[in-house]
Enzyme design. Structure first.
Site, PDB file in Angstrom:
ATOM      1  N   TYR A  51      17.848-104.987-100.492  1.00 55.60           N
ATOM      2  CA  TYR A  51      17.396-103.693 -99.957  1.00 55.60           C
ATOM      3  C   TYR A  51      16.121-103.252-100.682  1.00 55.60           C
ATOM      4  CZ  TYR A  51      22.123-103.882 -98.075  1.00 55.60           C
ATOM      5  OH  TYR A  51      23.259-104.284 -97.446  1.00 55.60           O
ATOM      6  N   VAL A  69      26.667-104.137 -97.265  1.00 53.99           N
ATOM      7  CA  VAL A  69      27.268-102.821 -97.540  1.00 53.99           C
ATOM      8  C   VAL A  69      28.753-102.852 -97.853  1.00 53.99           C
ATOM      9  CG1 VAL A  69      25.726-101.223 -96.354  1.00 53.99           C
ATOM     10  CG2 VAL A  69      27.517-102.371 -95.075  1.00 53.99           C
ATOM     11  N   TYR A 109      25.426-108.830 -82.975  1.00 50.03           N
ATOM     12  CA  TYR A 109      25.078-108.376 -84.332  1.00 50.03           C
ATOM     13  C   TYR A 109      26.280-107.719 -85.016  1.00 50.03           C
ATOM     14  CZ  TYR A 109      23.000-105.670 -88.080  1.00 50.03           C
ATOM     15  OH  TYR A 109      22.744-105.115 -89.309  1.00 50.03           O
ATOM     16  N   SER A 144      25.615-107.538 -94.114  1.00 50.13           N
ATOM     17  CA  SER A 144      24.207-107.976 -94.055  1.00 50.13           C
ATOM     18  C   SER A 144      23.967-109.394 -94.560  1.00 50.13           C
ATOM     19  CB  SER A 144      23.337-107.037 -94.872  1.00 50.13           C
ATOM     20  OG  SER A 144      22.774-106.082 -94.030  1.00 50.13           O
TER      21      SER A 144
HETATM   22  N1  GLU Z   1      26.563-103.883 -90.175  1.00 54.25           N
HETATM   23  C1  GLU Z   1      25.783-103.122 -91.092  1.00 54.25           C
HETATM   24  C2  GLU Z   1      24.721-102.335 -90.366  1.00 54.25           C
HETATM   25  O1  GLU Z   1      24.000-102.879 -89.611  1.00 54.25           O
HETATM   26  C3  GLU Z   1      25.179-104.049 -92.083  1.00 54.25           C
HETATM   27  C4  GLU Z   1      24.399-103.340 -93.094  1.00 54.25           C
HETATM   28  C5  GLU Z   1      24.324-104.010 -94.406  1.00 54.25           C
HETATM   29  O2  GLU Z   1      25.235-104.691 -94.856  1.00 54.25           O
HETATM   30  O3  GLU Z   1      23.268-103.818 -95.018  1.00 54.25           O
HETATM   31  O4  GLU Z   1      24.604-101.165 -90.515  1.00 54.25           O
END
Ligand code: GLU
Length: 331
Positions: A256, A274, A204, A77
């Site tokens: 978050y 994450v 993405y 993210s």
């Molecule tokens: N690639 C992850 C997703 O979209 C990133 C999430 C994250 O790092 O918060 O679920």
């Protein structure tokens, strides 16, 4: 025992600070066992739960590195900060802000609830998945590699080398992406997407799978702390107004649904991912006493064991401790 506050007035040598940070990393490493490595993207579960590392890179040229500093991990993210910056550089700030809002949600990063319940005119912010996928759809280019290129170009200018995709993570993410696809379909139905949905999602997943280290995050943070200019080369990497919006978003939406607590207890712009990475930005500050990194610094943290909100369990506690010891808060 973790050491208490030092007299920073007299002891600001690199060696002295290094000893303190080593001590703090050793102390907070024990807390990695309270967290849990992410598993919803299957390959991320292979990370070592006990890893904890930090790099602090100062605008004054001093670098402190401690713990597991050399472990490569995927940016996840934290790439949302870079794609938003690239979008603003390509399309202009107003274009982006007309299509993605800048409000925190208090909900999980991959929630669809708000989009559905509030009949929004645009996603809440570029750091939740709905907003980030919308941002990626606005990047120029007709293929995922064309859209990805300026993201990697910007990273190369900041890091000093060209980072690569971790193909195994990309494939694992792509093959377990049901929720992100659901978000994609929702965005398609509401008309928010500006490119083909599949190409947007592919971009993405790729941007999240770029492999980096905490040194890279510290450099990126240092450039943001310096309002977009690399203090070593004096080169403008990110236009100042865009760097400022990125920092405002990091402060309000970067951690978050613990962003409010992080702003309250740590008090600096940050973004986590994450895979366990955190980038934090300490802008230059004015204090009466001498303190470490008064000219500003960027901080990269890696600790893959996550807390309930999805932030690095030990990483957040380590950052909180350092921010308190060195009075890093921007408030
Ligand atoms: N690639 C992850 C997703 O979209 C990133 C999430 C994250 O790092 O918060 O679920």
């Amino acid at each position: 025992m973790v050491q208490g506050a030092a007299n920073w007035n007299t002891e600001l040598t690199e060696e002295w600070l290094q000893n303190y940070v080593d001590d703090w990393v050793a102390f907070y490493r024990k807390m990695t066992s309270d967290g849990k490595v992410a598993s919803y993207i299957p390959i991320l579960e292979e990370a070592n739960q006990n890893h904890l590392g930090i790099t602090i890179m100062g605008n004054n040229g001093m670098t402190i590195r401690s713990g597991d500093t050399d472990i490569p991990f995927t940016i996840q993210s934290i790439s949302k900060v870079i794609s938003f910056i690239v979008g603003c550089m390509e399309r202009g700030v107003q274009y982006m802000l007309d299509r993605v809002d800048v409000e925190p949600t208090g909900e999980a990063f991959n929630s669809i609830m708000h989009l559905e319940m509030k009949q929004l005119k645009k996603p809440f912010n570029p750091f939740i998945n709905a907003g980030a996928i919308t941002v990626t759809s606005m990047l120029e280019g007709n293929t995922s590699d064309e859209k990805l290129k300026p993201i990697i170009d910007l990273m190369e200018r900041m890091f000093g080398y060209r980072p690569a995709l971790n193909v195994d993570v990309y494939e694992s993410e792509r093959d377990s992406s049901m929720r992100n696809r659901a978000i994609g379909y929702y965005l398609l139905e509401t008309g928010f997407l500006e490119s083909d949905m599949n190409i947007t999602l592919e971009t993405y997943f790729k941007q999240c799978s770029i492999e980096i280290t905490i040194d890279d995050l510290a450099k990126f943070g240092m450039i943001l702390a310096n309002d977009g200019e690399d203090p070593n080369s004096q080169e403008e990497i990110i236009p100042r107004p865009i760097a400022r919006i990125a920092k405002a978003l990091m402060l309000t939406c970067g951690m978050y649904d613990a962003s409010g607590k992080f702003a309250t207890y740590v008090g600096i712009p940050a973004k986590s991912g994450v895979s366990g990475g955190i980038i934090a930005v300490s802008p230059p500050r004015v204090r009466e006493e001498e303190l470490p990194f008064l000219d500003g610094c960027g901080i990269g943290v890696y600790g893959p064991a996550l807390d309930e909100q999805g932030n690095s369990e030990a990483g957040i506690r380590l950052l909180r401790h350092i921010a308190k010891q060195w009075d890093l808060s921007i408030f």
